[in-house]
Design an enzyme around this catalytic site. Structure first.
Site, PDB file in Angstrom:
ATOM      1  CB  SER A 174      -4.433  44.852  85.253  1.00 62.35           C
ATOM      2  OG  SER A 174      -3.348  45.652  84.811  1.00 62.35           O
ATOM      3  CB  ILE A 175       0.033  43.039  83.398  1.00 60.50           C
ATOM      4  CG1 ILE A 175      -0.634  44.243  82.732  1.00 60.50           C
ATOM      5  CG2 ILE A 175       0.857  42.246  82.382  1.00 60.50           C
ATOM      6  CD1 ILE A 175      -1.541  43.885  81.591  1.00 60.50           C
TER       7      ILE A 175
ATOM      8  CG  ASP B 200       4.436  52.730  85.133  1.00 55.97           C
ATOM      9  OD1 ASP B 200       3.600  53.637  85.258  1.00 55.97           O
ATOM     10  OD2 ASP B 200       4.156  51.528  85.304  1.00 55.97           O
TER      11      ASP B 200
END
Length: 522
Positions: free
Chosen positions: A133-134, A286
């Site tokens: 998404s980024i 993450d």
């Protein structure tokens, strides 16, 4: 309102999936129900409305696009107040986004380096190796032959994210003001956490710095490998790192085929986590399967490979020490110690009643400890403890939220590799060893030496500091004397007021008695 079109889109999707019914807090608001009923008329009878509440929210976030998918993933880490079924559903969100082709990767590279890409690379692959998404990633080769990957931000993603954050903040304020008990949802706090993390992911230079430090912490380690950052060709919006080769940690079939010791691999993951938290106080926050690979060159001693260090957690020395002592106390079921440590380190207010807090902790933990230790989720227990502490006004600690999320990922990953993983048996010896090392004279002497330069630097200023302190003490004494005088005067005034009041009351009583006497003697 420049964000009105996006806001209308959000309301339409929310109405389609009847998101207002997910919480009794919003479901009780007649204004919200009426508003959603009107907007949702086109989807009356839609199959989407017959899904479970958790599935409806997941589908809604997927329909809203990549930024909201990322938001759902981050929201899933807030298990301190989310129902577990909802957190599990959100955690299953897949951030698979089609790659962009315009502008081309070579155009982006040339704009970043301000020179033809051939001056730095011998080859760049046009098709993306991975896309999220980024950002997305492309394979490339440097002029010296090194195999690398180029990570670039999606065009316009920064402005899109900032606009969406404005919308989310507006919605959070709306929920707090107009939804019954909306403050209990802590929407602004959740959006603030999201903003901090998502804006951090936009800073590829920060990610590069995190990667470099993590690599340095595990230099020559047999546990974890972190790829090299090529700073000479990295720029804002473009990060170039070493191309790694490994087996995705979630590919258990391939790991088994390579005869990797899965028990050793699972326990190594736990050791890496605790080493990062308690030895380095700098941990990869993450650690989902997409960011972790396995070097199976030596199947009996497999090594992890970590990528994507955009989200990093860090603990202060104080939090590090208190967390270790808390975990040891939990292992020993010493709930009084857990309660005292929470108050001592300021995680809960100083006015918290230790006995009540201890009882609440015992109520949560004892039913869990009835199971065999290998069947107890350490991460789940930590979530329950934080949730219980929240009832005693525990302030949300961003570092602890990241820690909790990472521990859940590590434990889930470990048990996926080796279902019999006993995290308690792996973690307890590490914590006890870490605690013993801190008590050794050599550690205390090292800490003392670390502070000596600061003390030497401050020594020439010591006389002036003493004089300033004495002067300040004189001022405080003068202020105290003034206050005592004022207080004395107030006390004198109070005494006079009381005397006057007594005299007035006495006079009133005398007058009333005299009047009564005169009345009855007529």
């Amino acid at each position: 309102m420049s964000h009105l079109p996006r806001l209308l889109k959000i309301f339409a999707v929310a109405a389609k999936y009847r998101l207002h019914t997910l919480s009794p807090l919003t479901a009780r608001s007649w204004l919200v129900r009426l508003f959603m009923a009107i907007i949702g008329l086109p989807w009356t009878g839609s199959a989407a409305r017959r899904l479970s509440p958790e599935q409806r929210l997941r589908r809604a976030l997927e329909e809203l696009g990549p930024i909201y998918i990322k938001f759902g993933q981050l929201l899933s880490t807030r298990r301190d107040f989310l129902p577990h079924a909802l957190a599990d559903e959100l955690q299953s969100l897949q951030d698979r986004v089609p790659g962009f082709t315009s502008p081309s990767i070579t155009t982006i590279v040339e704009a970043a380096l301000e020179s033809p890409w051939q001056n730095h690379f011998s080859h760049i692959t046009n098709n993306a190796l991975a896309s999220a998404s980024i950002a997305q990633v492309h394979e490339a080769t440097l002029l010296n032959g090194d195999q690398v990957v180029i990570k670039v931000l999606r065009p316009g993603i920064s402005e899109t994210i900032r606009q969406d954050i404005v919308v989310l903040k507006w919605l959070a304020r709306l929920i707090e003001r107009h939804v019954p008990d909306g403050r209990r949802l802590r929407p602004r706090e959740v959006i603030a956490d999201y903003e901090h993390v998502i804006l951090g992911e936009l800073n590829l230079m920060s990610e590069g710095a995190n990667t470099t430090l993590l690599r340095r912490n595990f230099e020559h380690s047999s546990l974890l490998y972190v790829p090299q950052v090529y700073w000479d060709v990295s720029r804002d919006g473009m990060l170039v790192t070493e191309r790694i080769n490994g087996i995705p940690v979630s590919d258990v079939t391939q790991l088994t085929a390579r005869q990797v010791d899965l028990k050793k691999l699972a326990e190594t993951g736990v050791e890496i986590f605790f080493t990062q938290v308690f030895e380095h106080s700098f941990f990869h926050a993450d650690m989902h399967p997409g960011n972790i690979f396995v070097d199976a060159t030596d199947p009996q001693n497999p090594r992890y490979i970590a990528i994507d260090c955009a989200i990093i957690g860090s603990l202060s020395r104080e939090d590090q020490q208190y967390l270790a002592r808390n975990l040891l106390a939990i292992f020993k079921r010493d709930y009084r110690k857990v309660a005292e440590l929470h108050v001592e380190c300021g995680w809960v207010p100083k006015t918290t009643k230790i006995v009540e807090f201890e009882a609440a902790m015992r109520t949560v933990c004892e039913p869990i400890f009835e199971k065999p230790l290998k069947d107890i989720s350490f991460g789940y227990l930590l979530v329950q403890l934080f949730r219980t502490a929240g009832r005693f006004n525990m302030e949300v600690q961003p570092s602890l939220v990241l820690l909790q999320k990472t521990l859940l990922n590590v434990e889930g990953l470990g048990r996926q590799l080796y279902p019999e993983l006993d995290l308690w048996q792996t973690a307890l010896p590490f914590l006890e060893s870490w605690n013993r090392r801190r008590m050794k004279p050599s550690f205390l002497w090292r800490e003392l030496k670390n502070h000596v330069p600061d003390w030497v630097e401050q020594f020439p200023h010591l006389p002036q500091l003493v004089l300033n302190s004495l002067h300040q003490q004189d001022k405080l004494q003068a202020l105290n004397d003034t206050l005592q005088t004022v207080i004395g005067q107030q006390r004198q005034q109070e005494k006079r007021r009381r005397r006057n009041t007594k005299r007035l009351v006495t006079a009133t009583v005398v007058i009333v008695l005299l009047a009564a006497f005169l009345y009855f003697t007529q």
